[in-house]
Design an enzyme around this catalytic site. Structure first.
Site, PDB file in Angstrom:
ATOM      1  N   THR A 149      11.408   8.167  -7.737  1.00  0.00           N
ATOM      2  CA  THR A 149      10.764   9.513  -7.022  1.00  0.00           C
ATOM      3  C   THR A 149      11.486   9.992  -6.128  1.00  0.00           C
ATOM      4  O   THR A 149      12.154   9.490  -4.794  1.00  0.00           O
ATOM      5  CB  THR A 149       9.357   8.945  -6.375  1.00  0.00           C
ATOM      6  OG1 THR A 149       8.777   8.192  -7.334  1.00  0.00           O
ATOM      7  CG2 THR A 149       8.498  10.103  -5.876  1.00  0.00           C
TER       8      THR A 149
ATOM      9  N   LYS B  40      13.230  -0.586  -9.131  1.00  0.00           N
ATOM     10  CA  LYS B  40      12.016  -0.004  -9.232  1.00  0.00           C
ATOM     11  C   LYS B  40      11.702  -0.091 -10.494  1.00  0.00           C
ATOM     12  O   LYS B  40      11.571   0.975 -11.340  1.00  0.00           O
ATOM     13  CB  LYS B  40      12.079   1.301  -8.754  1.00  0.00           C
ATOM     14  CG  LYS B  40      10.868   1.856  -8.021  1.00  0.00           C
ATOM     15  CD  LYS B  40      10.933   3.014  -7.406  1.00  0.00           C
ATOM     16  CE  LYS B  40       9.772   3.367  -6.530  1.00  0.00           C
ATOM     17  NZ  LYS B  40       9.803   4.708  -5.568  1.00  0.00           N
TER      18      LYS B  40
ATOM     19  N   GLU C  58       8.465  -5.680   2.554  1.00  0.00           N
ATOM     20  CA  GLU C  58       8.256  -4.124   2.790  1.00  0.00           C
ATOM     21  C   GLU C  58       6.907  -3.883   3.082  1.00  0.00           C
ATOM     22  O   GLU C  58       6.272  -4.653   3.395  1.00  0.00           O
ATOM     23  CB  GLU C  58       8.886  -3.823   1.267  1.00  0.00           C
ATOM     24  CG  GLU C  58       8.016  -4.089   0.051  1.00  0.00           C
ATOM     25  CD  GLU C  58       8.543  -3.775  -1.335  1.00  0.00           C
ATOM     26  OE1 GLU C  58       9.798  -3.229  -1.232  1.00  0.00           O
ATOM     27  OE2 GLU C  58       7.818  -4.210  -2.190  1.00  0.00           O
TER      28      GLU C  58
END
Length: 270
Positions: A27, A139, A172
């Site tokens: 993204t 990802k 995270e």
């Protein structure tokens, strides 16, 4: 949305992204028609595809499709998904159609701007990330852990979640990486067992290294984070936000936040 270069909204139900979550994505921020940190996003996609042993992707064609999608937009979010395509028998990709390229554009999220001023409230998530060094860092499309983390977060008054792995180590946030400062030392979690090695995380670590600042990559428990002088979180859209609270611990210092804000990202990425 464009699928293999054709503007459409329909993806085959037999596509392996639908069947197995077989693929990866990235993204990116679009500013005045330009994709910020484009090379880094493409590099991360390549690495994800290599790790997943994906079919060959026409990278030049994908880059052109990304640029065409971004060009009309002053400020937007560009998402790219690469799946292993349709076909194959069961889990096997043998006999499949080859990679599917999906490019989409979404409106810019405006909620980050007030968080720059007021800071982010973090809450430790009850959902833990599984340790899996084979998939750690990339990802990939299997994001059910993040869906559950977000579902719990939506039931709270926090802005983001602090996420631990199943061994209790800090990893995270739900949709961001994190750094923290203790005195003159800067830290970020080790992502070799779980988590996503974000494009902005990589960029900021490179900027620190270029400035002669060591960023210590560590496996740590939440107590070390709670003892920090300052915490910041980052992703490709934020790009950096200060943390004002983690559970019951309040933070007021912004030395690291200001330093990272001045890293040159906004100027160099356009």
């Amino acid at each position: 949305m464009w699928i293999n270069g054709t503007e459409q909204l329909t993806l085959s139900a037999s596509d392996r992204a639908t069947q197995f979550g077989d693929g990866c994505f990235t993204t990116a921020a679009v500013d005045n028609g330009h994709i910020q940190l484009l090379d880094a996003h493409l590099r991360r996609l390549r690495q994800g595809c290599e790790r997943l042993m994906m079919p060959e992707v026409d990278w030049m064609r994908l880059e052109r499709e990304m640029r065409v999608a971004a060009q009309p937009h002053k400020q937007a979010v560009l998402k790219v998904i690469i799946s292993a395509g349709s076909g194959g028998r069961g889990y096997s990709r043998t006999g499949g159609s080859g990679a599917t390229r999906i490019v989409s554009i979404a409106p810019w999220p405006h909620h980050y701007l007030p968080l720059q001023a007021q800071g982010v409230k973090l809450q430790t998530s009850p959902v833990r990330l599984a340790q899996n060094p084979l998939l750690a860092g990339i990802k990939h499309l299997n994001r059910l852990e993040q869906v559950l983390i977000r579902a719990h977060l939506d039931q709270s008054d926090a802005d983001e979640a602090l996420v631990l792995d199943t061994a209790g180590y800090v990893v995270e946030c739900c949709a961001a990486n994190l750094f923290w400062r203790q005195g003159d030392r800067i830290f970020t979690p080790d992502l070799t067992q779980s988590g996503v090695d974000g494009v902005m995380r990589r960029y900021l670590m490179a900027q620190m290294a270029a400035a002669g600042q060591i960023c210590h990559v560590v496996r740590c428990e939440p107590a070390q984070l709670l003892a920090a002088d300052e915490i910041v979180i980052c992703n490709a859209l934020m790009p950096v936000l200060p943390v004002r609270q983690l559970d019951d611990r309040l933070f007021s210092e912004r030395t690291l936040y200001r330093r990272l804000q001045e890293s040159g990202y906004l100027m160099e990425a356009k």
